[in-house]
Motif scaffolding. Structure first.
Motif, PDB file in Angstrom:
ATOM      1  N   GLN A 422      50.251  50.361 -12.690  1.00 22.39           N
ATOM      2  CA  GLN A 422      49.538  49.148 -13.093  1.00 22.39           C
ATOM      3  C   GLN A 422      50.320  48.357 -14.147  1.00 22.39           C
ATOM      4  OE1 GLN A 422      45.556  49.773 -14.536  1.00 22.39           O
ATOM      5  NE2 GLN A 422      45.197  47.603 -14.975  1.00 22.39           N
ATOM      6  N   ALA A 423      50.815  49.035 -15.160  1.00 23.28           N
ATOM      7  CA  ALA A 423      51.508  48.342 -16.248  1.00 23.28           C
ATOM      8  C   ALA A 423      52.776  47.645 -15.757  1.00 23.28           C
ATOM      9  CB  ALA A 423      51.849  49.321 -17.370  1.00 23.28           C
ATOM     10  N   ASP A 424      53.520  48.309 -14.856  1.00 24.58           N
ATOM     11  CA  ASP A 424      54.751  47.707 -14.340  1.00 24.58           C
ATOM     12  C   ASP A 424      54.451  46.486 -13.472  1.00 24.58           C
ATOM     13  OD1 ASP A 424      56.315  49.546 -15.634  1.00 24.58           O
ATOM     14  OD2 ASP A 424      56.529  50.882 -13.899  1.00 24.58           O
ATOM     15  N   ILE A 425      53.406  46.576 -12.651  1.00 28.52           N
ATOM     16  CA  ILE A 425      53.037  45.432 -11.818  1.00 28.52           C
ATOM     17  C   ILE A 425      52.572  44.275 -12.692  1.00 28.52           C
ATOM     18  CG2 ILE A 425      51.330  44.632 -10.129  1.00 28.52           C
ATOM     19  CD1 ILE A 425      51.510  47.418  -8.837  1.00 28.52           C
ATOM     20  N   GLU A 426      51.817  44.596 -13.715  1.00 27.03           N
ATOM     21  CA  GLU A 426      51.370  43.556 -14.642  1.00 27.03           C
ATOM     22  C   GLU A 426      52.567  42.903 -15.331  1.00 27.03           C
ATOM     23  OE1 GLU A 426      48.674  41.079 -16.300  1.00 27.03           O
ATOM     24  OE2 GLU A 426      48.139  42.701 -14.916  1.00 27.03           O
ATOM     25  N   SER A 427      53.571  43.692 -15.627  1.00 26.96           N
ATOM     26  CA  SER A 427      54.782  43.167 -16.272  1.00 26.96           C
ATOM     27  C   SER A 427      55.528  42.208 -15.339  1.00 26.96           C
ATOM     28  CB  SER A 427      55.691  44.323 -16.681  1.00 26.96           C
ATOM     29  OG  SER A 427      56.880  43.838 -17.257  1.00 26.96           O
ATOM     30  N   ILE A 428      55.600  42.542 -14.062  1.00 27.62           N
ATOM     31  CA  ILE A 428      56.248  41.662 -13.081  1.00 27.62           C
ATOM     32  C   ILE A 428      55.520  40.320 -13.026  1.00 27.62           C
ATOM     33  CG2 ILE A 428      56.696  41.325 -10.615  1.00 27.62           C
ATOM     34  CD1 ILE A 428      57.113  44.377 -10.415  1.00 27.62           C
ATOM     35  N   LEU A 429      54.209  40.372 -12.968  1.00 32.88           N
ATOM     36  CA  LEU A 429      53.427  39.143 -12.907  1.00 32.88           C
ATOM     37  C   LEU A 429      53.620  38.303 -14.167  1.00 32.88           C
ATOM     38  CD1 LEU A 429      50.098  40.582 -11.429  1.00 32.88           C
ATOM     39  CD2 LEU A 429      51.787  39.204 -10.219  1.00 32.88           C
ATOM     40  N   LEU A 430      53.575  38.954 -15.317  1.00 39.75           N
ATOM     41  CA  LEU A 430      53.731  38.240 -16.581  1.00 39.75           C
ATOM     42  C   LEU A 430      55.103  37.581 -16.663  1.00 39.75           C
ATOM     43  CD1 LEU A 430      52.433  37.600 -19.320  1.00 39.75           C
ATOM     44  CD2 LEU A 430      53.476  39.695 -20.212  1.00 39.75           C
ATOM     45  N   HIS A 431      56.136  38.302 -16.222  1.00 41.46           N
ATOM     46  CA  HIS A 431      57.503  37.769 -16.246  1.00 41.46           C
ATOM     47  C   HIS A 431      57.619  36.529 -15.361  1.00 41.46           C
ATOM     48  CE1 HIS A 431      61.868  37.738 -16.502  1.00 41.46           C
ATOM     49  NE2 HIS A 431      61.933  37.709 -15.184  1.00 41.46           N
ATOM     50  N   CYS A 432      56.837  36.498 -14.282  1.00 41.27           N
ATOM     51  CA  CYS A 432      56.894  35.370 -13.346  1.00 41.27           C
ATOM     52  C   CYS A 432      55.844  34.296 -13.656  1.00 41.27           C
ATOM     53  CB  CYS A 432      56.711  35.870 -11.913  1.00 41.27           C
ATOM     54  SG  CYS A 432      58.079  36.890 -11.317  1.00 41.27           S
ATOM     55  N   GLY A 433      55.166  34.435 -14.804  1.00 40.00           N
ATOM     56  CA  GLY A 433      54.212  33.411 -15.225  1.00 40.00           C
ATOM     57  C   GLY A 433      52.888  33.443 -14.496  1.00 40.00           C
ATOM     58  N   ILE A 434      52.532  34.602 -13.918  1.00 39.44           N
ATOM     59  CA  ILE A 434      51.297  34.722 -13.134  1.00 39.44           C
ATOM     60  C   ILE A 434      50.217  35.408 -13.961  1.00 39.44           C
ATOM     61  CG2 ILE A 434      50.290  35.515 -10.969  1.00 39.44           C
ATOM     62  CD1 ILE A 434      52.648  33.481 -10.752  1.00 39.44           C
ATOM     63  N   VAL A 435      49.030  34.820 -13.997  1.00 40.30           N
ATOM     64  CA  VAL A 435      47.903  35.360 -14.745  1.00 40.30           C
ATOM     65  C   VAL A 435      47.077  36.248 -13.825  1.00 40.30           C
ATOM     66  CG1 VAL A 435      45.785  34.786 -15.987  1.00 40.30           C
ATOM     67  CG2 VAL A 435      47.823  33.355 -16.268  1.00 40.30           C
ATOM     68  N   SER A 436      46.836  37.491 -14.229  1.00 36.64           N
ATOM     69  CA  SER A 436      46.020  38.390 -13.406  1.00 36.64           C
ATOM     70  C   SER A 436      44.569  38.450 -13.861  1.00 36.64           C
ATOM     71  CB  SER A 436      46.620  39.808 -13.422  1.00 36.64           C
ATOM     72  OG  SER A 436      46.549  40.365 -14.727  1.00 36.64           O
ATOM     73  N   ASP A 437      44.302  38.074 -15.102  1.00 41.15           N
ATOM     74  CA  ASP A 437      42.945  38.102 -15.634  1.00 41.15           C
ATOM     75  C   ASP A 437      42.194  36.858 -15.162  1.00 41.15           C
ATOM     76  OD1 ASP A 437      40.585  38.159 -17.038  1.00 41.15           O
ATOM     77  OD2 ASP A 437      41.501  38.356 -19.021  1.00 41.15           O
ATOM     78  N   PRO A 438      41.176  37.017 -14.321  1.00 38.49           N
ATOM     79  CA  PRO A 438      40.480  35.830 -13.795  1.00 38.49           C
ATOM     80  C   PRO A 438      39.793  35.004 -14.868  1.00 38.49           C
ATOM     81  CG  PRO A 438      39.277  37.845 -13.231  1.00 38.49           C
ATOM     82  CD  PRO A 438      40.598  38.265 -13.791  1.00 38.49           C
ATOM     83  N   GLU A 439      39.469  35.623 -16.008  1.00 37.43           N
ATOM     84  CA  GLU A 439      38.817  34.876 -17.079  1.00 37.43           C
ATOM     85  C   GLU A 439      39.764  33.887 -17.740  1.00 37.43           C
ATOM     86  OE1 GLU A 439      35.572  35.074 -17.463  1.00 37.43           O
ATOM     87  OE2 GLU A 439      35.658  36.504 -15.790  1.00 37.43           O
ATOM     88  N   LYS A 440      41.068  34.037 -17.497  1.00 38.47           N
ATOM     89  CA  LYS A 440      42.050  33.119 -18.064  1.00 38.47           C
ATOM     90  C   LYS A 440      42.453  32.012 -17.086  1.00 38.47           C
ATOM     91  CE  LYS A 440      44.014  36.505 -21.281  1.00 38.47           C
ATOM     92  NZ  LYS A 440      45.254  37.226 -21.715  1.00 38.47           N
ATOM     93  N   ILE A 441      41.831  32.009 -15.918  1.00 38.35           N
ATOM     94  CA  ILE A 441      42.094  30.974 -14.923  1.00 38.35           C
ATOM     95  C   ILE A 441      41.089  29.844 -15.119  1.00 38.35           C
ATOM     96  CG2 ILE A 441      42.192  30.460 -12.443  1.00 38.35           C
ATOM     97  CD1 ILE A 441      42.764  33.456 -12.010  1.00 38.35           C
ATOM     98  N   ASP A 442      41.542  28.627 -15.080  1.00 36.32           N
ATOM     99  CA  ASP A 442      40.636  27.486 -15.194  1.00 36.32           C
ATOM    100  C   ASP A 442      39.511  27.642 -14.172  1.00 36.32           C
ATOM    101  OD1 ASP A 442      39.964  24.582 -15.919  1.00 36.32           O
ATOM    102  OD2 ASP A 442      40.286  24.478 -13.750  1.00 36.32           O
ATOM    103  N   SER A 443      38.276  27.472 -14.615  1.00 38.71           N
ATOM    104  CA  SER A 443      37.121  27.770 -13.754  1.00 38.71           C
ATOM    105  C   SER A 443      37.055  26.864 -12.540  1.00 38.71           C
ATOM    106  CB  SER A 443      35.827  27.674 -14.569  1.00 38.71           C
ATOM    107  OG  SER A 443      35.682  26.385 -15.141  1.00 38.71           O
ATOM    108  N   LEU A 444      37.431  25.598 -12.685  1.00 36.57           N
ATOM    109  CA  LEU A 444      37.421  24.719 -11.520  1.00 36.57           C
ATOM    110  C   LEU A 444      38.483  25.145 -10.509  1.00 36.57           C
ATOM    111  CD1 LEU A 444      36.884  21.127 -12.939  1.00 36.57           C
ATOM    112  CD2 LEU A 444      35.185  22.807 -12.220  1.00 36.57           C
ATOM    113  N   THR A 445      39.662  25.490 -11.007  1.00 39.30           N
ATOM    114  CA  THR A 445      40.745  25.924 -10.131  1.00 39.30           C
ATOM    115  C   THR A 445      40.370  27.216  -9.409  1.00 39.30           C
ATOM    116  OG1 THR A 445      42.389  24.910 -11.590  1.00 39.30           O
ATOM    117  CG2 THR A 445      43.176  26.598 -10.060  1.00 39.30           C
ATOM    118  N   ARG A 446      39.737  28.125 -10.115  1.00 45.90           N
ATOM    119  CA  ARG A 446      39.398  29.434  -9.540  1.00 45.90           C
ATOM    120  C   ARG A 446      38.536  29.302  -8.288  1.00 45.90           C
ATOM    121  NH1 ARG A 446      36.573  34.567 -12.759  1.00 45.90           N
ATOM    122  NH2 ARG A 446      36.252  35.890 -10.907  1.00 45.90           N
ATOM    123  N   TYR A 447      37.603  28.376  -8.290  1.00 46.58           N
ATOM    124  CA  TYR A 447      36.644  28.286  -7.184  1.00 46.58           C
ATOM    125  C   TYR A 447      36.916  27.106  -6.248  1.00 46.58           C
ATOM    126  CZ  TYR A 447      34.170  31.686 -10.027  1.00 46.58           C
ATOM    127  OH  TYR A 447      33.848  32.817 -10.739  1.00 46.58           O
TER     128      TYR A 447
END
Length: 635
Positions: A422-447
């Protein structure tokens, strides 16, 4: 004997004749594929759709007097959104080698590659099939990709049944013509998963005229379906697949110990319509009844045969099953289905309320392993600036060989993840600028969802995918102005009225009606259980803020606790919305203090600043002020 769908004296649409003379989906496609040209004829294009591809052209590059820049869009067929690591790697590679360096997750849980030249189409389809994938039946007048909830909840037997029967129904209704393998693999069938013998037997069984005794297509015959035919399978309460929008939706019914008993059946949903044609409209599916598990395949054949034999083959805009049910009524439709089935359906079983689920973020899948839902804005997998989603998915797939499920909201779920990774996959996403926590995604964009529209879709009358991010930002500004910052609203946009992003189920739907103008639909439900209604026929893009501000102000003023925007619009009614808007006076803008100044930053930096503001829950200007003070303190 099966009812003959088309009599010699009957006037039918041109496409019916093209299908009849195609030799079961072979011609003129097979012949034209051998020609040294950059495009197919109109007749071949229609047959090409059955094989999973649309001919398009780049409308941004069109110039008077010059030939169109023809390219092919290729779409996968993968029931329940399943994509193996091997298949994803193949498709991702094809998008770079032959496509436009992006992939598109569809709202039917498939993948699309855009930008393939005609000369590279055969190599692309062949590679997909050899990687255990398929494009057969992803388009055309046939059963399309069968949808199912994407969540890999291993401790929920009903979710397992949904996946299982999505696969089996996809197999049951798959075209049997050998044309696909003859054309794209020179007759060689690639190794594939063995079909369940129960499915094979069910397809071959002719019950009360469900089957054709001659020809290559026992269920479809030489004319196939009047129009596309869409199915889904879900579990009680989970509306992650918009179950009311399909021709047929099955709901898994189990006993208290989790054993499969049968299925509730809904029929007659569909989104497509045509502007200024009142005889065309979106429609929600109706409850048809309940079927025991041992009869479900025969029932699916009976429903298909009813639409196949009685659907409109003269007016294509009236050919979907929803219009047959609307014309007949659900009782007459049920009677005809029961005639093919040879027995009566049981009453529809009680169900809990439906809830939309997106399954974003990290979750335990019920067997000790994890799954991860990744939000993909408008379904577009690409590298753009600091956000390198395509690279992240490439790296995760290569290093961990994880299977994935695509979602109906064009997102993606990796599953079978070992907790130690999990930690390594999260690191890959973070390095590529990808947010995995849905609470940090703009609510309009999310839906939100948007169809591709311009520049690739030939039906689009205005922008959709390229316009929606900017429009959402503008809507966020309006919400903040009326005191509703962070409000969750389901917003969907299409560039034409065909409804590929299902805007007619949205709380706020934008449907392209003219260049830079949209028809606006209001009143859908956040859980996609009620149909929106048209509110205004042509809203210019430039007027979106002034149009929405009074609606949001009224919502802020009079909404009840927990009431969503769509529910509010349904409750107060359009007359009240219009009356309030006509009498609305915008508040006077705040006077700008003399010491306030504007400083421009690049788009990528602004996105990072905005994200930091959301994460830290403080204004952007405060973060900038602090950074500047620290910078000048170092001098």
């Amino acid at each position: 004997m099966v009812k003959t769908p088309i009599s010699p004296a009957q006037k039918v649409s041109k496409l019916e004749n093209i299908k009849e003379h195609s030799n079961f989906l072979r011609e003129p496609l097979a012949s034209e594929l051998l020609e040294d040209t950059n495009r197919f004829s109109q007749d071949a294009i229609q047959i090409l759709k059955f094989h999973g591809s649309y001919q398009q052209y780049n409308r941004d590059k069109r110039a008077k007097g010059q030939e169109k820049d023809y390219r092919m869009m290729l779409r996968t067929r993968n029931p329940g959104g399943f994509i193996s690591a091997q298949l994803y790697s193949t498709i991702d590679g094809l998008s770079d080698e032959y496509g436009n360096n992006t992939l598109r997750v569809t709202t039917r849980q498939g993948l699309q590659i855009h930008g393939i030249l005609k000369k590279n189409l055969k190599a692309s389809i062949s590679a997909i099939v050899k990687s255990m994938g398929s494009t057969l039946g992803a388009c055309g007048d046939i059963n399309r990709n069968v949808m199912a909830p994407p969540a890999p909840l291993k401790n929920r037997p009903d979710y397992g049944y949904a996946w299982e029967y999505a696969d089996k129904i996809a197999d049951l209704l798959r075209p049997q013509s050998n044309a696909y393998y003859e054309i794209w693999l020179d007759g060689e069938k690639a190794i594939s998963v063995e079909e369940d013998p129960e499915v094979t037997a069910a397809r071959q069984r002719n019950i009360n005229g469900t089957n054709f005794e001659e020809g290559e297509e026992p269920l479809y015959g030489q004319h196939y379906m009047p129009r596309k035919f869409k199915c889904s399978v879900t579990v009680p309460g989970d509306n992650s697949i918009d179950l009311y929008t399909h021709d047929v939706s099955l709901v898994v019914i189990t006993d208290d110990s989790g054993e499969l008993l049968g299925f509730n059946v809904l029929t007659g949903g569909g989104m497509g319509r045509t502007h200024n044609r009142e005889e065309t409209f979106p429609r929600l599916a109706d409850p048809l009844g309940y079927v025991a598990k041992e009869d479900v395949f025969d029932l699916m054949k009976a429903i298909l045969a009813t639409q196949r034999d009685y659907g409109d083959r003269v007016q294509r805009r009236h050919a979907r099953m929803k219009y047959l049910i609307e014309d007949w009524g659900i009782d007459k439709f049920r009677s005809q289905v029961e005639e093919y089935l040879g027995k009566a359906l049981e009453p529809f079983k009680p169900l809990p309320p439906w809830e939309y689920k997106d399954f974003l973020g990290w979750h335990e899948q019920g067997d000790g392993k994890l799954f991860l839902g990744i939000s993909i804005e408008n379904g577009r997998i690409q590298d753009q600036g600091d956000f390198r989603l395509k690279s992240a998915l490439q790296k995760i797939t290569k290093e961990y060989s994880l299977p994935m499920r695509l979602t109906a909201n064009h997102n993606l779920i990796f599953y079978e993840i070992n907790p130690i990774d999990q930690a390594d996959i999260e690191s890959i996403l973070l390095h590529c600028g990808i947010v995995s926590d849905p609470e940090k995604i703009d609510s309009l964009t999310r839906y939100s969802m948007a169809c591709p529209a311009l520049p690739t879709c030939g039906l689009a009358v205005t922008e959709s995918e390229r316009a929606l991010p900017g429009i959402l930002e503008r809507i966020n500004n309006v919400l903040a102005r009326v005191g509703l910052a962070g409000e969750e609203i389901v917003i969907r946009m299409t560039g034409c009225p065909n409804g590929c992003a299902r805007p007619y189920m949205a709380e706020l739907g934008f449907v392209g009606s003219a260049p830079e103008s949209y028809q606006v639909w209001l009143g859908g439900d956040a859980n996609q259980t009620q149909l929106a209604q048209p509110y205004i026929d042509k809203l210019p893009d430039k007027d979106i803020e002034s149009f929405l501000e009074p609606l949001f102000a009224y919502f802020k003023q009079d909404k009840t606790k927990q009431e969503t925007f769509g529910q509010f619009c349904q409750r107060v009614g359009f007359e009240a919305l219009r009356t309030f808007s006509e009498n609305y006076t915008p508040p006077k803008p705040r006077r700008v203090r003399k010491n306030q100044h504007r400083v421009s930053v690049q788009d990528a930096m602004f996105a990072r600043l905005k994200q930091a503001s959301q994460d830290e829950k403080r204004p952007m200007n405060q973060i900038v002020q602090q950074a500047l003070e620290a910078y000048f303190a170092e001098e």
